[in-house]
Design a protein around this motif. Structure first.
Motif, PDB file in Angstrom:
ATOM      1  N   LYS A   1     135.320 -72.885  -3.394  1.00  0.00           N
ATOM      2  CA  LYS A   1     134.134 -73.637  -2.957  1.00  0.00           C
ATOM      3  C   LYS A   1     133.114 -72.684  -2.329  1.00  0.00           C
ATOM      4  CE  LYS A   1     132.909 -77.815  -0.409  1.00  0.00           C
ATOM      5  NZ  LYS A   1     132.323 -78.459  -1.571  1.00  0.00           N
ATOM      6  N   TRP A   2     133.577 -71.714  -1.529  1.00  0.00           N
ATOM      7  CA  TRP A   2     132.709 -70.717  -0.912  1.00  0.00           C
ATOM      8  C   TRP A   2     131.907 -69.971  -1.978  1.00  0.00           C
ATOM      9  CZ3 TRP A   2     131.886 -65.516  -1.129  1.00  0.00           C
ATOM     10  CH2 TRP A   2     131.231 -64.910  -0.057  1.00  0.00           C
ATOM     11  N   VAL A   3     132.577 -69.550  -3.050  1.00  0.00           N
ATOM     12  CA  VAL A   3     131.904 -68.830  -4.146  1.00  0.00           C
ATOM     13  C   VAL A   3     130.825 -69.713  -4.772  1.00  0.00           C
ATOM     14  CG1 VAL A   3     132.206 -67.864  -6.471  1.00  0.00           C
ATOM     15  CG2 VAL A   3     133.828 -67.272  -4.653  1.00  0.00           C
ATOM     16  N   GLU A   4     131.153 -70.964  -5.024  1.00  0.00           N
ATOM     17  CA  GLU A   4     130.193 -71.906  -5.616  1.00  0.00           C
ATOM     18  C   GLU A   4     128.943 -72.035  -4.741  1.00  0.00           C
ATOM     19  OE1 GLU A   4     130.199 -76.689  -5.910  1.00  0.00           O
ATOM     20  OE2 GLU A   4     131.942 -75.705  -6.824  1.00  0.00           O
ATOM     21  N   ILE A   5     129.138 -72.208  -3.439  1.00  0.00           N
ATOM     22  CA  ILE A   5     128.007 -72.370  -2.519  1.00  0.00           C
ATOM     23  C   ILE A   5     127.250 -71.054  -2.356  1.00  0.00           C
ATOM     24  CG2 ILE A   5     127.355 -72.917  -0.142  1.00  0.00           C
ATOM     25  CD1 ILE A   5     129.793 -74.857  -0.129  1.00  0.00           C
ATOM     26  N   PHE A   6     127.967 -69.924  -2.281  1.00  0.00           N
ATOM     27  CA  PHE A   6     127.321 -68.609  -2.202  1.00  0.00           C
ATOM     28  C   PHE A   6     126.375 -68.446  -3.383  1.00  0.00           C
ATOM     29  CE2 PHE A   6     126.947 -64.151  -3.204  1.00  0.00           C
ATOM     30  CZ  PHE A   6     126.764 -63.545  -1.974  1.00  0.00           C
ATOM     31  N   ASN A   7     126.826 -68.806  -4.564  1.00  0.00           N
ATOM     32  CA  ASN A   7     126.002 -68.645  -5.762  1.00  0.00           C
ATOM     33  C   ASN A   7     124.824 -69.606  -5.803  1.00  0.00           C
ATOM     34  OD1 ASN A   7     127.470 -66.457  -6.688  1.00  0.00           O
ATOM     35  ND2 ASN A   7     128.824 -67.710  -7.957  1.00  0.00           N
ATOM     36  N   GLU A   8     124.858 -70.666  -5.022  1.00  0.00           N
ATOM     37  CA  GLU A   8     123.697 -71.548  -4.864  1.00  0.00           C
ATOM     38  C   GLU A   8     122.682 -70.929  -3.911  1.00  0.00           C
ATOM     39  OE1 GLU A   8     125.095 -75.270  -3.295  1.00  0.00           O
ATOM     40  OE2 GLU A   8     126.290 -75.728  -5.080  1.00  0.00           O
ATOM     41  N   GLY A   9     123.141 -70.000  -3.078  1.00  0.00           N
ATOM     42  CA  GLY A   9     122.260 -69.392  -2.080  1.00  0.00           C
ATOM     43  C   GLY A   9     121.933 -70.335  -0.943  1.00  0.00           C
ATOM     44  N   ASN A  10     122.872 -71.197  -0.584  1.00  0.00           N
ATOM     45  CA  ASN A  10     122.621 -72.221   0.422  1.00  0.00           C
ATOM     46  C   ASN A  10     123.310 -71.850   1.743  1.00  0.00           C
ATOM     47  OD1 ASN A  10     122.689 -74.612   2.015  1.00  0.00           O
ATOM     48  ND2 ASN A  10     122.354 -75.826   0.172  1.00  0.00           N
TER      49      ASN A  10
ATOM     50  N   ALA B   1     119.291 -64.633   5.937  1.00  0.00           N
ATOM     51  CA  ALA B   1     118.620 -63.344   5.764  1.00  0.00           C
ATOM     52  C   ALA B   1     119.045 -62.670   4.468  1.00  0.00           C
ATOM     53  CB  ALA B   1     118.922 -62.435   6.958  1.00  0.00           C
ATOM     54  N   GLU B   2     120.340 -62.701   4.170  1.00  0.00           N
ATOM     55  CA  GLU B   2     120.826 -62.047   2.955  1.00  0.00           C
ATOM     56  C   GLU B   2     120.323 -62.747   1.696  1.00  0.00           C
ATOM     57  OE1 GLU B   2     125.070 -61.742   3.312  1.00  0.00           O
ATOM     58  OE2 GLU B   2     124.914 -60.093   4.747  1.00  0.00           O
ATOM     59  N   PHE B   3     120.343 -64.075   1.691  1.00  0.00           N
ATOM     60  CA  PHE B   3     119.866 -64.818   0.514  1.00  0.00           C
ATOM     61  C   PHE B   3     118.368 -64.601   0.299  1.00  0.00           C
ATOM     62  CE2 PHE B   3     123.514 -68.084   1.170  1.00  0.00           C
ATOM     63  CZ  PHE B   3     124.389 -67.299   0.440  1.00  0.00           C
ATOM     64  N   ASN B   4     117.620 -64.372   1.377  1.00  0.00           N
ATOM     65  CA  ASN B   4     116.184 -64.094   1.252  1.00  0.00           C
ATOM     66  C   ASN B   4     115.900 -62.645   0.852  1.00  0.00           C
ATOM     67  OD1 ASN B   4     115.196 -66.676   1.852  1.00  0.00           O
ATOM     68  ND2 ASN B   4     115.408 -66.305   4.035  1.00  0.00           N
ATOM     69  N   MET B   5     116.842 -61.767   1.132  1.00  0.00           N
ATOM     70  CA  MET B   5     116.659 -60.341   0.868  1.00  0.00           C
ATOM     71  C   MET B   5     116.866 -59.994  -0.608  1.00  0.00           C
ATOM     72  SD  MET B   5     118.661 -57.076   2.600  1.00  0.00           S
ATOM     73  CE  MET B   5     120.206 -57.954   2.557  1.00  0.00           C
ATOM     74  N   ALA B   6     117.848 -60.621  -1.246  1.00  0.00           N
ATOM     75  CA  ALA B   6     118.188 -60.243  -2.624  1.00  0.00           C
ATOM     76  C   ALA B   6     118.831 -61.423  -3.341  1.00  0.00           C
ATOM     77  CB  ALA B   6     119.146 -59.056  -2.619  1.00  0.00           C
ATOM     78  N   GLU B   7     118.658 -61.449  -4.639  1.00  0.00           N
ATOM     79  CA  GLU B   7     119.348 -62.451  -5.449  1.00  0.00           C
ATOM     80  C   GLU B   7     120.754 -61.948  -5.709  1.00  0.00           C
ATOM     81  OE1 GLU B   7     119.006 -64.430  -9.835  1.00  0.00           O
ATOM     82  OE2 GLU B   7     117.139 -64.047  -8.743  1.00  0.00           O
ATOM     83  N   MET B   8     121.733 -62.698  -5.225  1.00  0.00           N
ATOM     84  CA  MET B   8     123.119 -62.264  -5.324  1.00  0.00           C
ATOM     85  C   MET B   8     123.941 -63.291  -6.073  1.00  0.00           C
ATOM     86  SD  MET B   8     123.678 -60.765  -1.478  1.00  0.00           S
ATOM     87  CE  MET B   8     123.089 -62.259  -0.677  1.00  0.00           C
ATOM     88  N   THR B   9     124.877 -62.787  -6.870  1.00  0.00           N
ATOM     89  CA  THR B   9     125.810 -63.629  -7.603  1.00  0.00           C
ATOM     90  C   THR B   9     127.204 -63.061  -7.423  1.00  0.00           C
ATOM     91  OG1 THR B   9     124.130 -64.155  -9.265  1.00  0.00           O
ATOM     92  CG2 THR B   9     126.418 -64.555  -9.872  1.00  0.00           C
ATOM     93  N   CYS B  10     128.136 -63.905  -7.048  1.00  0.00           N
ATOM     94  CA  CYS B  10     129.529 -63.515  -6.872  1.00  0.00           C
ATOM     95  C   CYS B  10     130.318 -64.010  -8.083  1.00  0.00           C
ATOM     96  CB  CYS B  10     130.088 -64.132  -5.588  1.00  0.00           C
ATOM     97  SG  CYS B  10     131.836 -63.800  -5.325  1.00  0.00           S
ATOM     98  N   ILE B  11     130.895 -63.078  -8.822  1.00  0.00           N
ATOM     99  CA  ILE B  11     131.738 -63.416  -9.969  1.00  0.00           C
ATOM    100  C   ILE B  11     133.181 -63.098  -9.574  1.00  0.00           C
ATOM    101  CG2 ILE B  11     132.247 -62.952 -12.396  1.00  0.00           C
ATOM    102  CD1 ILE B  11     129.274 -61.893 -12.566  1.00  0.00           C
ATOM    103  N   PRO B  12     133.988 -64.124  -9.330  1.00  0.00           N
ATOM    104  CA  PRO B  12     135.368 -63.865  -8.915  1.00  0.00           C
ATOM    105  C   PRO B  12     136.162 -63.207 -10.042  1.00  0.00           C
ATOM    106  CG  PRO B  12     134.780 -66.167  -8.546  1.00  0.00           C
ATOM    107  CD  PRO B  12     133.688 -65.553  -9.352  1.00  0.00           C
ATOM    108  N   GLU B  13     136.884 -62.156  -9.690  1.00  0.00           N
ATOM    109  CA  GLU B  13     137.820 -61.541 -10.627  1.00  0.00           C
ATOM    110  C   GLU B  13     139.230 -62.032 -10.340  1.00  0.00           C
ATOM    111  OE1 GLU B  13     136.590 -57.292 -10.239  1.00  0.00           O
ATOM    112  OE2 GLU B  13     136.172 -57.567 -12.379  1.00  0.00           O
TER     113      GLU B  13
END
Length: 119
Positions: free
Chosen positions: A9-18, A52-64
């Motif tokens: 769930k954390w990964v899903e929300i991280f990828n939303e940038g919320n 701050a991080e979500f505003n600084m860069a577009e980030m995507t977490c791809i779980p391995e």
């Protein structure tokens, strides 16, 4: 919620940038220590860090891989630019109590054309 499910769930929300939604996954007195930075203490400060991080860069977490061991979940991840890292999450009563992350901050800054702080 089991640690592995919470981190999915954390990964899903991280990828939303919320930042608001991701902060809800943490205990009020949680600690997030990305080892390239100083530890961030408390849910409010963790929310501000993510904002701050979500505003600084577009980030995507791809779980391995996501592993679970008792109260701990371990996330091995990559991103579309080739950066890799891992995170360790202690989950108590269905919320993150402690998080530690390992990743290459210098590579991240260079990949996103962000300023490199002086030493």
């Amino acid at each position: 919620m089991r640690p592995k499910e919470l981190i999915q769930k954390w990964v899903e929300i991280f990828n939303e940038g919320n930042a608001n939604k991701i902060a809800e996954l943490y205990h009020t007195d949680a600690i997030n220590h990305q080892v390239a930075n100083q530890p961030v203490k408390g849910k409010k400060a963790i929310k501000e860090m993510f904002e701050a991080e979500f505003n600084m860069a577009e980030m995507t977490c791809i779980p391995e891989n996501i592993f679970e061991d008792g109260n701990w979940a371990i996330l091995e991840w990559k991103d579309p630019l080739g950066l890799r890292g891992c995170g360790f999450f202690e989950v108590i009563d269905g919320k993150i109590k402690f998080q530690r992350g390992y990743w290459d901050k210098l590579s991240f800054l260079k990949m996103h054309n962000l300023p490199i702080p002086p030493e």
